[in-house]
Motif scaffolding. Structure first.
Motif, PDB file in Angstrom:
ATOM      1  N   ARG A 166       0.832  -1.208   0.000  1.00  0.00           N
ATOM      2  CA  ARG A 166       0.000   0.000   0.000  1.00  0.00           C
ATOM      3  C   ARG A 166       0.863   1.252   0.000  1.00  0.00           C
ATOM      4  NH1 ARG A 166      -3.409  -2.474   3.879  1.00  0.00           N
ATOM      5  NH2 ARG A 166      -2.529  -1.198   5.540  1.00  0.00           N
ATOM      6  N   GLU A 167       1.905   1.260   0.821  1.00  0.00           N
ATOM      7  CA  GLU A 167       2.769   2.442   0.904  1.00  0.00           C
ATOM      8  C   GLU A 167       3.486   2.690  -0.417  1.00  0.00           C
ATOM      9  OE1 GLU A 167       4.361   5.803   1.735  1.00  0.00           O
ATOM     10  OE2 GLU A 167       2.893   4.842   3.044  1.00  0.00           O
ATOM     11  N   ARG A 168       3.984   1.637  -1.055  1.00  0.00           N
ATOM     12  CA  ARG A 168       4.661   1.816  -2.349  1.00  0.00           C
ATOM     13  C   ARG A 168       3.695   2.328  -3.403  1.00  0.00           C
ATOM     14  NH1 ARG A 168       7.263  -3.187  -1.048  1.00  0.00           N
ATOM     15  NH2 ARG A 168       5.823  -4.299  -2.441  1.00  0.00           N
ATOM     16  N   LEU A 169       2.476   1.785  -3.401  1.00  0.00           N
ATOM     17  CA  LEU A 169       1.500   2.203  -4.415  1.00  0.00           C
ATOM     18  C   LEU A 169       1.012   3.628  -4.155  1.00  0.00           C
ATOM     19  CD1 LEU A 169       0.331   1.170  -6.973  1.00  0.00           C
ATOM     20  CD2 LEU A 169      -1.505   0.051  -5.705  1.00  0.00           C
ATOM     21  N   ARG A 170       0.932   4.024  -2.885  1.00  0.00           N
ATOM     22  CA  ARG A 170       0.594   5.422  -2.591  1.00  0.00           C
ATOM     23  C   ARG A 170       1.620   6.361  -3.221  1.00  0.00           C
ATOM     24  NH1 ARG A 170       0.020   3.709   2.951  1.00  0.00           N
ATOM     25  NH2 ARG A 170      -2.162   3.238   3.390  1.00  0.00           N
ATOM     26  N   GLU A 171       2.889   6.012  -3.092  1.00  0.00           N
ATOM     27  CA  GLU A 171       3.943   6.837  -3.674  1.00  0.00           C
ATOM     28  C   GLU A 171       3.800   6.898  -5.184  1.00  0.00           C
ATOM     29  OE1 GLU A 171       6.936   9.373  -4.197  1.00  0.00           O
ATOM     30  OE2 GLU A 171       6.072   8.806  -2.255  1.00  0.00           O
ATOM     31  N   GLU A 172       3.453   5.787  -5.808  1.00  0.00           N
ATOM     32  CA  GLU A 172       3.289   5.777  -7.263  1.00  0.00           C
ATOM     33  C   GLU A 172       2.059   6.571  -7.689  1.00  0.00           C
ATOM     34  OE1 GLU A 172       3.421   1.589  -7.737  1.00  0.00           O
ATOM     35  OE2 GLU A 172       5.572   1.520  -7.349  1.00  0.00           O
ATOM     36  N   ILE A 173       0.990   6.506  -6.896  1.00  0.00           N
ATOM     37  CA  ILE A 173      -0.205   7.301  -7.199  1.00  0.00           C
ATOM     38  C   ILE A 173       0.115   8.787  -7.079  1.00  0.00           C
ATOM     39  CG2 ILE A 173      -2.525   7.892  -6.402  1.00  0.00           C
ATOM     40  CD1 ILE A 173      -2.915   4.947  -5.689  1.00  0.00           C
ATOM     41  N   ARG A 174       0.919   9.163  -6.066  1.00  0.00           N
ATOM     42  CA  ARG A 174       1.340  10.570  -5.961  1.00  0.00           C
ATOM     43  C   ARG A 174       2.100  11.007  -7.202  1.00  0.00           C
ATOM     44  NH1 ARG A 174       2.164   9.495  -0.279  1.00  0.00           N
ATOM     45  NH2 ARG A 174       4.263   8.719  -0.694  1.00  0.00           N
ATOM     46  N   LYS A 175       2.998  10.145  -7.704  1.00  0.00           N
ATOM     47  CA  LYS A 175       3.756  10.475  -8.907  1.00  0.00           C
ATOM     48  C   LYS A 175       2.832  10.609 -10.116  1.00  0.00           C
ATOM     49  CE  LYS A 175       8.037   8.149  -7.498  1.00  0.00           C
ATOM     50  NZ  LYS A 175       8.947   7.000  -7.767  1.00  0.00           N
ATOM     51  N   ILE A 176       1.871   9.705 -10.229  1.00  0.00           N
ATOM     52  CA  ILE A 176       0.916   9.751 -11.337  1.00  0.00           C
ATOM     53  C   ILE A 176       0.109  11.041 -11.294  1.00  0.00           C
ATOM     54  CG2 ILE A 176      -1.259   8.729 -12.142  1.00  0.00           C
ATOM     55  CD1 ILE A 176      -0.004   5.991 -11.507  1.00  0.00           C
ATOM     56  N   HIS A 177      -0.337  11.422 -10.101  1.00  0.00           N
ATOM     57  CA  HIS A 177      -1.115  12.651  -9.963  1.00  0.00           C
ATOM     58  C   HIS A 177      -0.295  13.869 -10.383  1.00  0.00           C
ATOM     59  CE1 HIS A 177      -3.223  15.780  -7.309  1.00  0.00           C
ATOM     60  NE2 HIS A 177      -4.028  15.531  -8.323  1.00  0.00           N
ATOM     61  N   LYS A 178       0.959  13.880  -9.968  1.00  0.00           N
ATOM     62  CA  LYS A 178       1.839  14.994 -10.350  1.00  0.00           C
ATOM     63  C   LYS A 178       2.109  14.993 -11.852  1.00  0.00           C
ATOM     64  CE  LYS A 178       6.332  17.026  -9.139  1.00  0.00           C
ATOM     65  NZ  LYS A 178       7.543  16.882  -8.291  1.00  0.00           N
ATOM     66  N   TYR A 179       2.211  13.798 -12.439  1.00  0.00           N
ATOM     67  CA  TYR A 179       2.513  13.670 -13.868  1.00  0.00           C
ATOM     68  C   TYR A 179       1.309  14.057 -14.738  1.00  0.00           C
ATOM     69  CZ  TYR A 179       3.165  11.111 -18.304  1.00  0.00           C
ATOM     70  OH  TYR A 179       3.226  10.749 -19.620  1.00  0.00           O
ATOM     71  N   LEU A 180       0.112  13.581 -14.368  1.00  0.00           N
ATOM     72  CA  LEU A 180      -1.062  13.787 -15.216  1.00  0.00           C
ATOM     73  C   LEU A 180      -1.763  15.118 -14.954  1.00  0.00           C
ATOM     74  CD1 LEU A 180      -2.687  10.238 -15.218  1.00  0.00           C
ATOM     75  CD2 LEU A 180      -1.371  11.319 -17.034  1.00  0.00           C
ATOM     76  N   ARG A 181      -1.684  15.605 -13.683  1.00  0.00           N
ATOM     77  CA  ARG A 181      -2.332  16.875 -13.321  1.00  0.00           C
ATOM     78  C   ARG A 181      -3.817  16.862 -13.634  1.00  0.00           C
ATOM     79  NH1 ARG A 181       0.087  19.325  -9.668  1.00  0.00           N
ATOM     80  NH2 ARG A 181      -0.717  21.351 -10.300  1.00  0.00           N
ATOM     81  N   ILE A 182      -4.492  15.791 -13.203  1.00  0.00           N
ATOM     82  CA  ILE A 182      -5.949  15.722 -13.308  1.00  0.00           C
ATOM     83  C   ILE A 182      -6.515  15.494 -11.913  1.00  0.00           C
ATOM     84  CG2 ILE A 182      -5.970  14.843 -15.669  1.00  0.00           C
ATOM     85  CD1 ILE A 182      -6.576  12.052 -14.476  1.00  0.00           C
TER      86      ILE A 182
END
Length: 363
Positions: A166-182
């Motif tokens: 869960r912690e690793r995927l949270r970090e990846e979701i944060r990166k995705i959010h920063k990358y996509l900006r949606i």
């Protein structure tokens, strides 16, 4: 970016009632509430699976209330992933663009970026049956995001995973959010998701949105005892407030606490356990309240210790294991519990409305 205006929906005995939510681009919202609160149905209504009986939904000023799901440009990821077992990982990710006939060379660049962020480039030719839960959830995210959605909906995407994944995927979701900006709307039962991801939080109960705001504001100033409990507050007390000219005195069972705010009548007082400082001598600070207390019990809670106190009423404070050892805390030990006036939040019972039903309050 997203405006949900007074939408209502009836599904058998369940109702979504006059829900409104305004989300700016690219905010990350987390919706929390107990099972049966209507969180998933709310997401599915935004996605177009259900049509509201009243109200409207606008996405980038476009009224999508009656659009079909395929025409909304909204992606949704469920907890159970729903990957196609007869397709490879790559085929699963590309399924939506192939079915929409929107595949082009730009998609290859996008898929390369996504699999890099999610760390799944080595899985592209694998079969979904061979994936771990965390790997499968990454594939489901990539499949949703390859569509270039205007809005991403996440239905408890981390709930079935172990804590490290869960912690690793949270970090990846944060990166995705920063990358996509949606904007992202994420429903969850895990408070770690709120702390790690949310820019805004919404609390749901019985088909209603009870409170919204920045997590730190909602946690510090819950509008009802129900919100306080949902936000993990352990110290919730019923009492009586009496004005005395310079402020009010809160009568909480055998405990009397003076505050400067003017309250009169029945109230519920709440204070988060992490806002209470434990010391063996009176703590020198600007904090208004210092209460002598005896320790009833010490309860391990991961890297922390929950300290159960008798201050005239039962209170719970949270300290680190190191602090507990340095202070030599043991049951029966005499200590002081100190907290700022701003940490004590008082809710007049007349403001509770329907959200006070079925509440379990400690005092």
């Amino acid at each position: 970016m997203l405006q949900i205006e007074n939408v209502s929906l009836e599904l058998g005995d369940f109702q979504l009632r006059s829900l409104s939510l305004h989300i700016q681009n690219p905010e990350y919202w987390v919706i929390i509430g107990p099972s049966g609160a209507g969180k998933t149905i709310f997401l599915e209504m935004i996605a177009g699976i259900y049509k509201p009986a009243t109200g409207r939904i606008l996405l980038e000023r476009d009224d999508i209330t009656h659009y079909q799901p395929k025409d909304r440009h909204i992606a949704m990821v469920y907890q159970d992933m729903m990957l196609f077992p007869h397709m490879t990982v790559r085929e699963n990710i590309l399924f939506s663009v192939k079915i929409r006939k929107t595949y082009n060379q730009d998609i290859e660049t996008k898929i390369s970026d996504l699999v890099s962020i999610l760390g799944i480039s080595h899985l592209m030719e694998r079969n979904p049956a061979t994936l771990s839960g965390g790997e499968a959830q990454r594939i489901a995210l990539a499949r949703a995001l390859i569509q270039k959605p205007r809005l991403l909906l996440l239905d408890e995407p981390l709930s079935a995973l172990d804590s490290m994944t869960r912690e690793r995927l949270r970090e990846e979701i944060r990166k995705i959010h920063k990358y996509l900006r949606i904007p992202i709307i994420h429903i969850t039962h895990h408070f770690e998701d709120v702390y790690a991801l949310a820019e805004k939080v919404a609390i749901m109960q019985d088909g209603r949105i009870i409170q919204t705001g920045r997590p730190e504001d909602v946690f510090a100033h819950p509008c009802t005892p129900y919100v306080a409990q949902i936000c993990g507050t352990e110290n919730i007390f019923r009492g009586e407030a009496v004005k005395d000219g310079t402020g009010s005195v809160l009568n909480l069972g055998d405990l009397r606490i003076r505050i400067t705010a003017q309250y009169s009548g029945p109230v519920v007082a709440v204070i988060r356990s992490e806002d209470i400082i434990i010391s063996v001598e009176p703590f020198k600070s600007s904090a208004r309240h210092t209460l002598p207390a005896s320790i009833i019990d010490l309860i391990p809670a991961g890297p922390f210790i929950r300290v159960v106190l008798d201050t005239g009423i039962r209170m719970i404070a949270m300290v680190t294991r190191t602090s507990s050892e340095e202070l030599a805390l043991t049951p029966g030990c005499q200590v002081y519990a100190t907290f700022k006036e701003s940490a004590l939040h008082v809710i007049p019972t007349g403001e509770m409305g329907h959200a006070s039903r079925n509440m379990t309050v400690l005092l």
